[in-house]
Design an enzyme around this catalytic site. Sequence first.
Site, PDB file in Angstrom:
ATOM      1  N   LEU A   1       0.830  -1.209   0.000  1.00  0.00           N
ATOM      2  CA  LEU A   1       0.000   0.000   0.000  1.00  0.00           C
ATOM      3  C   LEU A   1       0.860   1.252   0.000  1.00  0.00           C
ATOM      4  O   LEU A   1       1.895   1.314   0.660  1.00  0.00           O
ATOM      5  CB  LEU A   1      -0.894  -0.007   1.236  1.00  0.00           C
TER       6      LEU A   1
ATOM      7  N   ASN B   1       0.241   5.581   0.504  1.00  0.00           N
ATOM      8  CA  ASN B   1      -0.702   6.678   0.666  1.00  0.00           C
ATOM      9  C   ASN B   1       0.024   8.002   0.515  1.00  0.00           C
ATOM     10  O   ASN B   1       0.519   8.283  -0.580  1.00  0.00           O
ATOM     11  CB  ASN B   1      -1.568   6.541   1.919  1.00  0.00           C
ATOM     12  N   ASP B   2       0.118   8.839   1.500  1.00  0.00           N
ATOM     13  CA  ASP B   2       0.501  10.237   1.289  1.00  0.00           C
ATOM     14  C   ASP B   2       1.833  10.417   0.553  1.00  0.00           C
ATOM     15  O   ASP B   2       2.828   9.767   0.896  1.00  0.00           O
ATOM     16  CB  ASP B   2       0.648  10.939   2.636  1.00  0.00           C
TER      17      ASP B   2
ATOM     18  N   GLN C   1       4.551   7.472   1.408  1.00  0.00           N
ATOM     19  CA  GLN C   1       4.366   6.652   2.592  1.00  0.00           C
ATOM     20  C   GLN C   1       3.969   5.255   2.131  1.00  0.00           C
ATOM     21  O   GLN C   1       3.065   5.102   1.304  1.00  0.00           O
ATOM     22  CB  GLN C   1       3.291   7.280   3.476  1.00  0.00           C
TER      23      GLN C   1
ATOM     24  N   TYR D   1       5.416   8.523   9.689  1.00  0.00           N
ATOM     25  CA  TYR D   1       4.230   9.097   9.079  1.00  0.00           C
ATOM     26  C   TYR D   1       4.602  10.305   8.215  1.00  0.00           C
ATOM     27  O   TYR D   1       5.763  10.569   7.953  1.00  0.00           O
ATOM     28  CB  TYR D   1       3.211   9.463  10.162  1.00  0.00           C
ATOM     29  N   SER D   2       3.621  11.067   7.805  1.00  0.00           N
ATOM     30  CA  SER D   2       3.830  12.053   6.743  1.00  0.00           C
ATOM     31  C   SER D   2       4.639  13.259   7.193  1.00  0.00           C
ATOM     32  O   SER D   2       4.664  13.618   8.372  1.00  0.00           O
ATOM     33  CB  SER D   2       2.481  12.520   6.195  1.00  0.00           C
TER      34      SER D   2
ATOM     35  N   ARG E   1       0.046  15.944  13.487  1.00  0.00           N
ATOM     36  CA  ARG E   1       0.883  15.266  12.490  1.00  0.00           C
ATOM     37  C   ARG E   1       1.021  16.076  11.193  1.00  0.00           C
ATOM     38  O   ARG E   1       0.435  17.121  11.020  1.00  0.00           O
ATOM     39  CB  ARG E   1       0.305  13.894  12.167  1.00  0.00           C
ATOM     40  N   ASP E   2       1.833  15.515  10.295  1.00  0.00           N
ATOM     41  CA  ASP E   2       2.003  15.975   8.906  1.00  0.00           C
ATOM     42  C   ASP E   2       2.657  17.345   8.806  1.00  0.00           C
ATOM     43  O   ASP E   2       2.106  18.266   8.177  1.00  0.00           O
ATOM     44  CB  ASP E   2       0.661  15.992   8.165  1.00  0.00           C
TER      45      ASP E   2
ATOM     46  N   GLU F   1      -5.755  17.284   8.272  1.00  0.00           N
ATOM     47  CA  GLU F   1      -4.561  16.543   7.898  1.00  0.00           C
ATOM     48  C   GLU F   1      -3.863  17.223   6.726  1.00  0.00           C
ATOM     49  O   GLU F   1      -4.470  17.972   5.959  1.00  0.00           O
ATOM     50  CB  GLU F   1      -4.918  15.098   7.521  1.00  0.00           C
TER      51      GLU F   1
END
Length: 487
Positions: free
Chosen positions: A44, A46-47, A63, A106-107, A165-166, A221
Amino acid sequence: MEWTREKRYLPYSKWDADTLLHLQAQAANSPYQMHYHLHPISGLINDPNGFSYFNGEYHLFYQSYPFGAVHGLKSWVHFKSSDLVNWESLGLAVEPDTMADSHGAYSGSAREIDGKLFLMYTGNHRDENWVRIPYQVGAWMDKNGKVADKTILFKNPDHITEHFRDPQILKQNDTYYAILGAQDKAEKHGHIDVWKSKDLKNWEELGFLDMGTDDLGYMIECPNIVRVDGHVVVIFCPQGLDKKIADYDDIYPNMYIIADDIDFKNHKLINPGKLHNLDKGFDVYATQAFNAPNGKVYEISWVGLPDTTYPTDNENWANCLSQVKKLSIKDGKLMQKPVSAMQELRYNEKEISDENKASQQYEAELTIKAGQKGSLYLAANDNLTSGLKLDFDTENGTLILDRSNAGQKVSVDYGETRQANFEANTDLKLNIFIDHSLIEIFVNHGEEVLTGRYFADQNNTKFAFAQKTHYNGKLWQMKTILYIKVI
Protein backbone atom coordinates in the site's frame (compact mmCIF):
# COMPACT_ATOMS: atom_id res chain seq x y z
CA MET A 1 -4.20 -13.30 5.62
CA GLU A 2 -5.65 -12.15 8.92
CA TRP A 3 -4.22 -8.71 9.63
CA THR A 4 -3.84 -8.67 13.38
CA ARG A 5 -2.25 -5.68 15.12
CA GLU A 6 0.83 -7.79 15.75
CA LYS A 7 1.09 -8.63 12.05
CA ARG A 8 0.65 -5.03 10.90
CA TYR A 9 3.42 -3.79 13.16
CA LEU A 10 5.87 -6.65 12.66
CA PRO A 11 9.37 -5.20 12.08
CA TYR A 12 10.50 -5.28 8.46
CA SER A 13 13.41 -7.55 9.39
CA LYS A 14 10.92 -10.24 10.41
CA TRP A 15 9.49 -10.53 6.89
CA ASP A 16 11.26 -12.88 4.49
CA ALA A 17 12.52 -11.81 1.07
CA ASP A 18 10.45 -14.43 -0.76
CA THR A 19 7.21 -12.92 0.57
CA LEU A 20 8.25 -9.45 -0.57
CA LEU A 21 9.25 -10.68 -4.04
CA HIS A 22 5.88 -12.36 -4.50
CA LEU A 23 4.09 -9.19 -3.41
CA GLN A 24 6.14 -7.14 -5.87
CA ALA A 25 5.26 -9.53 -8.69
CA GLN A 26 1.59 -9.43 -7.75
CA ALA A 27 1.54 -5.62 -7.88
CA ALA A 28 3.55 -5.42 -11.10
CA ASN A 29 1.39 -7.93 -12.97
CA SER A 30 -2.02 -6.66 -11.94
CA PRO A 31 -4.19 -5.64 -14.91
CA TYR A 32 -5.25 -2.59 -12.90
CA GLN A 33 -1.72 -1.36 -12.26
CA MET A 34 -0.85 2.14 -13.47
CA HIS A 35 1.94 2.46 -16.05
CA TYR A 36 2.71 6.17 -16.23
CA HIS A 37 1.96 7.21 -12.66
CA LEU A 38 3.79 6.44 -9.44
CA HIS A 39 2.30 3.28 -7.96
CA PRO A 40 3.13 0.70 -5.29
CA ILE A 41 6.16 -1.48 -5.89
CA SER A 42 4.38 -3.69 -3.38
CA GLY A 43 1.65 -3.31 -0.80
CA LEU A 44 0.00 0.00 0.00
CA ILE A 45 1.00 3.59 -0.62
CA ASN A 46 -0.70 6.68 0.67
CA ASP A 47 0.50 10.24 1.29
CA PRO A 48 3.16 11.81 -0.93
CA ASN A 49 5.92 13.12 1.34
CA GLY A 50 9.03 15.27 1.08
CA PHE A 51 8.21 16.80 -2.32
CA SER A 52 11.22 19.05 -2.92
CA TYR A 53 14.14 20.12 -5.12
CA PHE A 54 17.59 19.04 -4.01
CA ASN A 55 21.01 18.59 -5.63
CA GLY A 56 19.69 19.61 -9.05
CA GLU A 57 16.77 17.16 -9.12
CA TYR A 58 13.21 16.79 -7.88
CA HIS A 59 12.71 14.44 -4.98
CA LEU A 60 9.57 12.73 -3.78
CA PHE A 61 8.81 10.12 -1.17
CA TYR A 62 5.63 8.22 -0.60
CA GLN A 63 4.37 6.65 2.59
CA SER A 64 4.49 2.90 2.17
CA TYR A 65 3.43 -0.31 3.83
CA PRO A 66 5.08 -2.85 1.53
CA PHE A 67 3.56 -6.08 2.90
CA GLY A 68 -0.12 -5.70 2.08
CA ALA A 69 -3.03 -3.43 1.22
CA VAL A 70 -3.47 -2.34 4.84
CA HIS A 71 -2.22 0.45 7.06
CA GLY A 72 0.60 -0.97 9.15
CA LEU A 73 4.20 -0.08 9.99
CA LYS A 74 4.81 2.82 7.58
CA SER A 75 8.06 3.86 5.91
CA TRP A 76 9.11 6.31 3.19
CA VAL A 77 10.10 5.12 -0.29
CA HIS A 78 12.27 7.55 -2.28
CA PHE A 79 12.11 8.67 -5.93
CA LYS A 80 13.95 11.33 -7.91
CA SER A 81 13.33 12.94 -11.29
CA SER A 82 14.73 15.58 -13.61
CA ASP A 83 11.37 16.39 -15.24
CA LEU A 84 8.60 15.52 -12.71
CA VAL A 85 7.34 12.72 -14.98
CA ASN A 86 10.02 10.05 -15.28
CA TRP A 87 10.89 8.86 -11.78
CA GLU A 88 13.78 6.70 -10.63
CA SER A 89 13.19 4.50 -7.60
CA LEU A 90 15.85 4.78 -4.92
CA GLY A 91 14.18 2.36 -2.55
CA LEU A 92 13.53 2.58 1.16
CA ALA A 93 14.67 5.90 2.63
CA VAL A 94 13.06 6.43 6.04
CA GLU A 95 12.60 3.24 7.99
CA PRO A 96 10.72 3.07 11.32
CA ASP A 97 13.81 2.13 13.30
CA THR A 98 13.90 4.44 16.34
CA MET A 99 11.80 4.89 19.46
CA ALA A 100 10.23 8.05 18.00
CA ASP A 101 8.88 6.28 14.88
CA SER A 102 8.60 2.79 16.35
CA HIS A 103 5.09 2.36 14.96
CA GLY A 104 5.58 4.15 11.67
CA ALA A 105 7.28 7.00 9.86
CA TYR A 106 4.23 9.10 9.08
CA SER A 107 3.83 12.05 6.74
CA GLY A 108 6.03 15.10 6.45
CA SER A 109 7.97 17.37 4.17
CA ALA A 110 11.49 18.25 3.03
CA ARG A 111 13.60 21.29 2.26
CA GLU A 112 17.15 21.77 0.98
CA ILE A 113 19.28 23.44 3.64
CA ASP A 114 23.06 23.96 3.45
CA GLY A 115 23.70 21.27 0.88
CA LYS A 116 21.56 18.59 2.55
CA LEU A 117 17.87 17.72 2.45
CA PHE A 118 16.16 18.31 5.80
CA LEU A 119 13.27 15.92 6.40
CA MET A 120 10.59 16.70 8.95
CA TYR A 121 7.94 14.10 9.64
CA THR A 122 5.67 12.65 12.29
CA GLY A 123 6.99 9.63 14.13
CA ASN A 124 4.18 7.38 15.33
CA HIS A 125 5.05 5.89 18.71
CA ARG A 126 2.82 3.70 20.86
CA ASP A 127 3.50 2.94 24.51
CA GLU A 128 2.84 -0.37 26.27
CA ASN A 129 -0.85 0.59 26.67
CA TRP A 130 -1.15 1.40 22.96
CA VAL A 131 -1.41 5.13 23.67
CA ARG A 132 -0.10 7.13 20.73
CA ILE A 133 2.61 9.75 21.19
CA PRO A 134 3.17 11.76 17.99
CA TYR A 135 6.78 12.92 17.85
CA GLN A 136 7.84 15.44 15.24
CA VAL A 137 11.15 14.18 13.91
CA GLY A 138 13.94 15.88 11.99
CA ALA A 139 16.48 14.01 9.85
CA TRP A 140 19.08 14.83 7.21
CA MET A 141 19.60 13.21 3.81
CA ASP A 142 22.93 13.63 2.04
CA LYS A 143 23.57 13.73 -1.71
CA ASN A 144 23.96 9.95 -1.77
CA GLY A 145 20.43 9.47 -0.45
CA LYS A 146 21.50 8.34 3.01
CA VAL A 147 19.17 9.47 5.81
CA ALA A 148 20.76 9.96 9.23
CA ASP A 149 20.73 12.01 12.44
CA LYS A 150 17.10 11.48 13.37
CA THR A 151 16.18 13.85 16.19
CA ILE A 152 12.97 14.45 18.11
CA LEU A 153 12.06 18.11 17.61
CA PHE A 154 8.88 18.35 19.71
CA LYS A 155 5.70 16.48 20.60
CA ASN A 156 2.08 17.48 20.99
CA PRO A 157 1.62 20.17 23.66
CA ASP A 158 -0.85 19.60 26.48
CA HIS A 159 -3.75 21.37 24.75
CA ILE A 160 -3.55 19.16 21.63
CA THR A 161 -4.67 15.52 21.43
CA GLU A 162 -2.64 12.66 19.98
CA HIS A 163 -3.90 13.80 16.56
CA PHE A 164 -0.95 16.03 15.72
CA ARG A 165 0.88 15.27 12.49
CA ASP A 166 2.00 15.97 8.91
CA PRO A 167 4.46 18.88 9.33
CA GLN A 168 5.39 21.14 6.43
CA ILE A 169 8.72 22.94 6.84
CA LEU A 170 8.78 26.55 5.57
CA LYS A 171 11.17 29.49 5.75
CA GLN A 172 10.55 33.23 5.77
CA ASN A 173 13.47 35.63 6.15
CA ASP A 174 15.76 34.06 8.78
CA THR A 175 13.08 32.00 10.55
CA TYR A 176 11.87 28.47 9.92
CA TYR A 177 8.20 27.67 10.39
CA ALA A 178 6.34 24.39 10.59
CA ILE A 179 2.60 23.92 10.12
CA LEU A 180 0.88 20.76 11.36
CA GLY A 181 -2.56 19.24 11.40
CA ALA A 182 -3.93 19.22 14.93
CA GLN A 183 -6.96 18.56 17.10
CA ASP A 184 -7.50 20.61 20.25
CA LYS A 185 -8.38 18.78 23.47
CA ALA A 186 -11.04 21.21 24.67
CA GLU A 187 -13.49 21.04 21.77
CA LYS A 188 -12.02 18.31 19.55
CA HIS A 189 -11.86 20.68 16.56
CA GLY A 190 -9.40 20.52 13.68
CA HIS A 191 -6.74 23.19 13.28
CA ILE A 192 -3.49 24.05 11.55
CA ASP A 193 -0.91 24.62 14.29
CA VAL A 194 2.01 27.00 13.61
CA TRP A 195 5.51 26.63 15.11
CA LYS A 196 8.78 28.54 14.60
CA SER A 197 12.51 27.96 15.03
CA LYS A 198 15.75 29.77 14.27
CA ASP A 199 17.97 26.68 14.26
CA LEU A 200 15.69 23.68 13.43
CA LYS A 201 16.39 22.36 16.95
CA ASN A 202 14.53 24.61 19.35
CA TRP A 203 10.90 25.08 18.45
CA GLU A 204 8.19 27.39 19.81
CA GLU A 205 4.45 27.06 19.25
CA LEU A 206 2.79 30.22 17.93
CA GLY A 207 -0.80 28.98 17.87
CA PHE A 208 -3.59 27.88 15.57
CA LEU A 209 -3.73 29.49 12.13
CA ASP A 210 -6.70 31.84 11.74
CA MET A 211 -8.14 30.99 8.31
CA GLY A 212 -11.34 33.02 8.63
CA THR A 213 -13.48 29.94 9.32
CA ASP A 214 -14.25 28.86 12.87
CA ASP A 215 -15.27 25.23 12.45
CA LEU A 216 -13.17 23.05 10.15
CA GLY A 217 -14.33 19.67 11.42
CA TYR A 218 -12.73 17.43 14.02
CA MET A 219 -9.28 17.13 12.42
CA ILE A 220 -7.13 18.68 9.70
CA GLU A 221 -4.56 16.54 7.90
CA CYS A 222 -1.76 17.30 5.44
CA PRO A 223 -1.64 21.12 5.58
CA ASN A 224 0.49 22.89 2.97
CA ILE A 225 1.21 26.56 2.33
CA VAL A 226 2.57 27.76 -1.01
CA ARG A 227 2.88 31.15 -2.66
CA VAL A 228 1.18 31.30 -6.06
CA ASP A 229 1.10 34.39 -8.27
CA GLY A 230 1.53 36.78 -5.37
CA HIS A 231 -1.00 35.05 -3.12
CA VAL A 232 -0.80 32.53 -0.30
CA VAL A 233 -2.60 29.23 -0.92
CA VAL A 234 -3.38 26.86 1.95
CA ILE A 235 -4.09 23.28 0.87
CA PHE A 236 -5.43 20.90 3.54
CA CYS A 237 -7.72 17.98 4.31
CA PRO A 238 -10.45 18.70 6.88
CA GLN A 239 -12.17 15.66 8.39
CA GLY A 240 -15.75 15.96 9.61
CA LEU A 241 -16.28 19.33 7.90
CA ASP A 242 -19.91 20.51 8.03
CA LYS A 243 -21.27 20.59 4.47
CA LYS A 244 -23.00 23.86 5.31
CA ILE A 245 -19.53 25.42 5.42
CA ALA A 246 -18.33 23.83 2.18
CA ASP A 247 -20.04 21.21 0.05
CA TYR A 248 -18.24 17.99 -0.90
CA ASP A 249 -19.05 14.37 -1.74
CA ASP A 250 -16.07 12.25 -0.65
CA ILE A 251 -15.72 10.78 2.82
CA TYR A 252 -13.12 13.51 3.48
CA PRO A 253 -12.35 16.41 1.12
CA ASN A 254 -9.09 17.95 -0.04
CA MET A 255 -9.62 21.73 0.00
CA TYR A 256 -7.82 25.03 -0.45
CA ILE A 257 -8.10 28.68 0.54
CA ILE A 258 -6.49 31.62 -1.28
CA ALA A 259 -5.41 34.58 0.84
CA ASP A 260 -3.58 37.82 0.12
CA ASP A 261 -0.76 36.91 2.51
CA ILE A 262 0.06 35.26 5.83
CA ASP A 263 1.14 36.87 9.08
CA PHE A 264 3.22 34.13 10.71
CA LYS A 265 3.86 36.13 13.88
CA ASN A 266 0.15 36.39 14.60
CA HIS A 267 -0.60 33.06 12.82
CA LYS A 268 -3.26 34.62 10.64
CA LEU A 269 -4.22 34.64 6.96
CA ILE A 270 -4.64 38.11 5.48
CA ASN A 271 -7.96 38.48 3.67
CA PRO A 272 -8.69 34.77 3.18
CA GLY A 273 -11.18 33.70 0.53
CA LYS A 274 -13.72 30.91 0.65
CA LEU A 275 -13.06 27.18 0.75
CA HIS A 276 -12.76 25.36 -2.58
CA ASN A 277 -12.58 21.68 -3.42
CA LEU A 278 -9.15 21.01 -4.91
CA ASP A 279 -10.42 18.19 -7.11
CA LYS A 280 -13.99 17.54 -8.26
CA GLY A 281 -13.45 13.81 -8.72
CA PHE A 282 -13.63 10.80 -6.43
CA ASP A 283 -10.32 9.95 -4.82
CA VAL A 284 -7.86 12.82 -4.26
CA TYR A 285 -6.41 13.35 -0.79
CA ALA A 286 -3.24 14.38 1.06
CA THR A 287 -2.02 16.71 -1.67
CA GLN A 288 1.50 18.02 -1.17
CA ALA A 289 2.76 21.19 -2.88
CA PHE A 290 5.95 23.23 -2.85
CA ASN A 291 7.56 26.31 -4.34
CA ALA A 292 10.39 25.19 -6.64
CA PRO A 293 13.57 27.24 -7.19
CA ASN A 294 12.51 27.90 -10.82
CA GLY A 295 9.63 30.03 -9.51
CA LYS A 296 6.96 27.47 -10.34
CA VAL A 297 4.61 25.79 -7.88
CA TYR A 298 3.94 22.06 -8.13
CA GLU A 299 1.59 19.64 -6.42
CA ILE A 300 1.02 15.89 -6.31
CA SER A 301 -1.77 13.96 -4.61
CA TRP A 302 -2.54 10.58 -3.14
CA VAL A 303 -5.24 8.97 -5.28
CA GLY A 304 -6.97 7.08 -2.53
CA LEU A 305 -8.99 7.97 0.53
CA PRO A 306 -8.76 7.11 4.23
CA ASP A 307 -11.21 4.48 5.50
CA THR A 308 -11.91 3.34 1.93
CA THR A 309 -11.32 -0.05 0.31
CA TYR A 310 -10.51 -0.71 -3.35
CA PRO A 311 -10.80 -3.88 -5.46
CA THR A 312 -7.01 -4.30 -5.67
CA ASP A 313 -6.93 -4.81 -1.90
CA ASN A 314 -7.67 -8.43 -2.84
CA GLU A 315 -4.43 -8.43 -4.87
CA ASN A 316 -2.45 -7.16 -1.85
CA TRP A 317 -1.69 -3.71 -3.26
CA ALA A 318 -3.53 -0.39 -3.15
CA ASN A 319 -3.56 3.19 -4.39
CA CYS A 320 -1.31 5.40 -6.50
CA LEU A 321 -0.24 9.02 -6.89
CA SER A 322 -1.59 11.59 -9.32
CA GLN A 323 0.55 13.17 -11.99
CA VAL A 324 2.38 16.32 -10.94
CA LYS A 325 0.48 19.53 -11.68
CA LYS A 326 1.70 23.11 -12.06
CA LEU A 327 -0.32 25.71 -10.14
CA SER A 328 -1.41 29.23 -11.00
CA ILE A 329 -4.32 31.50 -10.07
CA LYS A 330 -7.00 32.84 -12.39
CA ASP A 331 -10.11 34.76 -11.38
CA GLY A 332 -9.69 33.82 -7.73
CA LYS A 333 -9.38 30.08 -8.35
CA LEU A 334 -6.49 27.67 -8.47
CA MET A 335 -5.53 26.45 -11.95
CA GLN A 336 -3.96 22.98 -12.13
CA LYS A 337 -2.18 21.94 -15.33
CA PRO A 338 -0.08 18.94 -16.36
CA VAL A 339 3.64 19.68 -16.39
CA SER A 340 5.08 20.06 -19.89
CA ALA A 341 7.11 16.83 -19.71
CA MET A 342 3.87 14.81 -19.77
CA GLN A 343 3.80 15.52 -23.50
CA GLU A 344 7.06 13.59 -23.89
CA LEU A 345 5.16 10.39 -23.03
CA ARG A 346 2.89 10.76 -26.06
CA TYR A 347 3.27 8.54 -29.16
CA ASN A 348 1.10 7.18 -31.99
CA GLU A 349 -0.87 10.40 -32.40
CA LYS A 350 -4.17 10.13 -34.24
CA GLU A 351 -7.21 12.27 -34.85
CA ILE A 352 -10.20 11.39 -32.72
CA SER A 353 -13.00 9.91 -34.83
CA ASP A 354 -16.52 8.87 -33.96
CA GLU A 355 -15.28 5.50 -32.69
CA ASN A 356 -11.79 4.76 -31.38
CA LYS A 357 -9.96 1.83 -29.84
CA ALA A 358 -7.66 3.42 -27.33
CA SER A 359 -6.31 0.68 -25.01
CA GLN A 360 -6.39 1.90 -21.40
CA GLN A 361 -3.16 3.88 -21.47
CA TYR A 362 -3.63 7.14 -23.32
CA GLU A 363 -4.22 10.86 -23.31
CA ALA A 364 -7.04 12.47 -25.28
CA GLU A 365 -7.22 16.19 -25.97
CA LEU A 366 -10.45 17.43 -27.45
CA THR A 367 -12.73 20.41 -27.77
CA ILE A 368 -16.48 19.88 -27.73
CA LYS A 369 -18.23 22.75 -29.48
CA ALA A 370 -20.72 24.96 -27.65
CA GLY A 371 -24.47 24.36 -27.79
CA GLN A 372 -24.41 20.59 -27.30
CA LYS A 373 -25.43 17.96 -24.78
CA GLY A 374 -24.41 14.33 -24.80
CA SER A 375 -22.25 11.54 -23.46
CA LEU A 376 -18.70 10.40 -24.11
CA TYR A 377 -17.72 6.84 -23.14
CA LEU A 378 -14.22 5.87 -22.03
CA ALA A 379 -12.74 2.42 -21.32
CA ALA A 380 -16.04 1.07 -22.66
CA ASN A 381 -17.17 -2.15 -24.28
CA ASP A 382 -18.32 -2.22 -27.91
CA ASN A 383 -22.01 -1.59 -27.25
CA LEU A 384 -21.31 1.12 -24.63
CA THR A 385 -23.18 -0.70 -21.87
CA SER A 386 -20.08 -0.75 -19.65
CA GLY A 387 -17.48 1.95 -19.14
CA LEU A 388 -16.78 5.36 -17.73
CA LYS A 389 -19.23 8.00 -18.93
CA LEU A 390 -18.82 11.75 -19.29
CA ASP A 391 -22.12 13.61 -19.56
CA PHE A 392 -21.49 17.09 -20.97
CA ASP A 393 -23.82 20.05 -21.30
CA THR A 394 -22.11 23.03 -22.91
CA GLU A 395 -25.36 25.01 -22.88
CA ASN A 396 -25.53 25.03 -19.07
CA GLY A 397 -21.85 24.44 -18.34
CA THR A 398 -21.81 21.06 -16.58
CA LEU A 399 -19.60 17.98 -16.88
CA ILE A 400 -20.47 14.80 -14.96
CA LEU A 401 -18.10 11.86 -14.49
CA ASP A 402 -20.07 8.64 -13.96
CA ARG A 403 -18.35 5.41 -12.88
CA SER A 404 -21.50 3.49 -11.96
CA ASN A 405 -21.10 1.07 -14.90
CA ALA A 406 -17.32 0.97 -15.07
CA GLY A 407 -16.68 -2.46 -13.59
CA GLN A 408 -16.05 -3.29 -9.94
CA LYS A 409 -17.67 -0.87 -7.52
CA VAL A 410 -15.87 1.61 -5.29
CA SER A 411 -17.25 3.50 -2.29
CA VAL A 412 -20.82 3.62 -3.60
CA ASP A 413 -22.12 5.06 -0.32
CA TYR A 414 -20.57 8.37 -1.35
CA GLY A 415 -22.07 8.44 -4.82
CA GLU A 416 -21.00 7.24 -8.26
CA THR A 417 -21.02 10.57 -10.08
CA ARG A 418 -19.06 13.79 -9.69
CA GLN A 419 -19.75 17.14 -11.33
CA ALA A 420 -17.64 20.09 -12.45
CA ASN A 421 -19.05 23.35 -13.73
CA PHE A 422 -17.71 25.70 -16.39
CA GLU A 423 -18.88 28.80 -18.25
CA ALA A 424 -22.20 28.15 -20.02
CA ASN A 425 -22.59 28.45 -23.79
CA THR A 426 -18.89 28.01 -24.47
CA ASP A 427 -16.67 25.34 -26.01
CA LEU A 428 -15.48 22.65 -23.61
CA LYS A 429 -11.75 21.82 -23.71
CA LEU A 430 -10.77 18.49 -22.12
CA ASN A 431 -7.48 16.73 -21.50
CA ILE A 432 -8.27 13.17 -20.42
CA PHE A 433 -5.64 10.81 -19.02
CA ILE A 434 -6.45 7.10 -18.72
CA ASP A 435 -4.02 4.72 -16.99
CA HIS A 436 -5.65 1.28 -16.55
CA SER A 437 -7.53 2.10 -13.33
CA LEU A 438 -6.97 5.83 -13.03
CA ILE A 439 -8.66 8.72 -14.81
CA GLU A 440 -7.63 12.38 -14.62
CA ILE A 441 -9.68 15.00 -16.46
CA PHE A 442 -8.48 18.58 -16.89
CA VAL A 443 -11.31 20.97 -17.77
CA ASN A 444 -10.60 24.14 -19.77
CA HIS A 445 -6.84 24.25 -19.20
CA GLY A 446 -7.08 23.18 -15.56
CA GLU A 447 -9.91 25.37 -14.27
CA GLU A 448 -11.28 22.14 -12.77
CA VAL A 449 -9.81 18.67 -12.34
CA LEU A 450 -11.66 15.39 -11.80
CA THR A 451 -9.58 12.44 -10.62
CA GLY A 452 -10.78 8.95 -9.80
CA ARG A 453 -10.14 5.23 -9.75
CA TYR A 454 -12.17 2.75 -11.79
CA PHE A 455 -11.85 -1.00 -12.24
CA ALA A 456 -13.12 -1.97 -15.67
CA ASP A 457 -12.35 -5.00 -17.81
CA GLN A 458 -9.06 -4.17 -19.53
CA ASN A 459 -10.54 -5.43 -22.83
CA ASN A 460 -12.91 -2.45 -22.72
CA THR A 461 -10.97 -0.03 -24.91
CA LYS A 462 -13.64 1.90 -26.79
CA PHE A 463 -13.58 5.72 -26.80
CA ALA A 464 -16.81 6.93 -28.38
CA PHE A 465 -19.61 9.47 -28.28
CA ALA A 466 -23.11 8.11 -27.76
CA GLN A 467 -24.54 10.56 -30.32
CA LYS A 468 -23.48 12.78 -33.20
CA THR A 469 -21.24 15.46 -31.66
CA HIS A 470 -19.32 18.38 -33.09
CA TYR A 471 -15.78 18.22 -31.77
CA ASN A 472 -12.14 18.02 -32.75
CA GLY A 473 -9.20 16.46 -31.00
CA LYS A 474 -6.27 14.09 -30.87
CA LEU A 475 -5.45 10.93 -29.01
CA TRP A 476 -2.03 9.58 -28.03
CA GLN A 477 -0.87 6.34 -26.51
CA MET A 478 1.31 7.00 -23.46
CA LYS A 479 4.71 5.47 -22.75
CA THR A 480 5.27 3.34 -19.69
CA ILE A 481 7.49 4.82 -17.00
CA LEU A 482 10.28 2.45 -16.08
CA TYR A 483 11.77 2.31 -12.61
CA ILE A 484 15.19 1.32 -11.39
CA LYS A 485 14.31 -0.82 -8.38
CA VAL A 486 16.65 -0.96 -5.45
CA ILE A 487 15.85 -3.81 -3.07
